[in-house]
Design an enzyme around this catalytic site. Structure first.
Site, mmCIF file in Angstrom:
data_model
loop_
_atom_site.group_PDB
_atom_site.id
_atom_site.type_symbol
_atom_site.label_atom_id
_atom_site.label_comp_id
_atom_site.label_asym_id
_atom_site.label_seq_id
_atom_site.Cartn_x
_atom_site.Cartn_y
_atom_site.Cartn_z
ATOM 1 N N CYS A 75 3.091 27.388 22.245
ATOM 2 C CA CYS A 75 3.307 26.060 22.837
ATOM 3 C C CYS A 75 4.496 25.443 22.122
ATOM 4 O O CYS A 75 4.435 25.213 20.910
ATOM 5 C CB CYS A 75 2.056 25.197 22.674
ATOM 6 S SG CYS A 75 2.265 23.497 23.249
ATOM 7 N N CYS A 208 6.295 20.063 28.536
ATOM 8 C CA CYS A 208 5.873 21.416 28.160
ATOM 9 C C CYS A 208 7.076 22.104 27.529
ATOM 10 O O CYS A 208 8.066 22.381 28.219
ATOM 11 C CB CYS A 208 5.381 22.191 29.377
ATOM 12 S SG CYS A 208 5.022 23.927 29.041
#
Length: 269
Positions: A75, A208
């Site tokens: 991530c 993101c």
């Protein structure tokens, strides 16, 4: 079990961070889901646990969980928050490294902004014709630590994120693991806006990091973008993706942006 935690956000992508250097904490899937629940828990897109690096390949390691309780490989925004969390705990002044399921990540600091070196991207596939319920879409894909699909749209505000996102995320074309889905609007030279439907969150997030990176790299290959690429995310912040291209491959891929502390707390789970 009572947990001490820190809440952070990276461009609106928010996380619960926990110090587990003593290896005393083991979280079940249900406990992760409760922590991430925005009504009954802390509220977050994911949970990050700091652990020692058992392999010796990096200074530290993490355990990363999506908000649905599944384990995640990587991530980008979480990596930037995690690095600043480790910096606060350990007092390190320079850079640091930590091991993820996607590989070893290097982080450096410029005040509240954090830059992470991402693992080399793989599996770039351009101009795939994917049949959807509403018709065939041209979709590009690349793995920037986790798989991402990229669609270019004329107006990100009008993008059918909630309609197309779930369908593409689980489409047989991207089986068996599925994919994250990015809706990308070109704003100008080396400048894009991105909205992302995230696998594991199963909804749109305000940012993101790996999706921003995937969108910038696909833009470089298709539209001649050069490094660095500025990316506006749904949360309103701007992230920056830098890279090199050599022999048809991307190298030295870096993601830069804010990593902010929100609050600290204690919760019984």
């Amino acid at each position: 079990m009572v947990l001490d935690f820190t809440k952070m956000n990276g461009a609106g992508n928010d996380f619960v961070l926990i110090d587990n250097r003593a290896h005393r904490i083991t979280l079940s899937r249900d406990q992760v889901v409760r922590l991430c629940d925005r009504h009954r828990g802390v509220g977050a897109d994911g949970v990050l646990l700091l652990t020692p690096c058992a392999s010796g390949k990096a200074d530290w390691a993490w355990e990363f969980y999506n908000s649905d309780g599944s384990m995640g490989e990587m991530c980008g925004n979480g990596a930037r928050c995690f690095a600043r969390f480790v910096q606060q705990l350990t007092g390190v002044k320079g850079g640091l490294t930590f091991e993820t399921e996607a590989g070893v990540i290097t982080a450096s600091f410029q005040g509240e902004r954090v830059t992470v070196n991402l693992t080399p991207p793989i599996e770039l596939r351009l101009n795939q014709q994917v049949p959807l319920m509403a018709g065939t879409e041209i979709i590009h894909s690349i793995n920037t630590g986790v798989p991402h699909a990229v669609l270019f749209v004329p107006d990100a505000d009008q993008a059918m994120v909630q309609q197309l996102g779930p369908e593409i995320r689980r489409h047989p074309h991207f089986s068996p693991k599925g994919t994250n889905v990015n809706f990308v609007q070109r704003l100008g030279p080396n400048h894009i806006r991105v909205r992302t439907y995230e696998r594991g969150v199963e909804g749109e997030t305000l940012a993101c990091g790996t999706g921003v990176t995937a969108s910038a790299l696909v833009s470089a290959r298709l539209h001649g973008f050069t490094s660095p690429v500025t990316v506006q995310v749904q949360g309103g912040d701007a992230l920056e993706v830098s890279f090199r291209q050599a022999d048809g491959r991307f190298a030295d891929v870096r993601l830069s942006g804010p990593a902010e502390f929100v609050f600290e707390g204690r919760i019984e789970i």
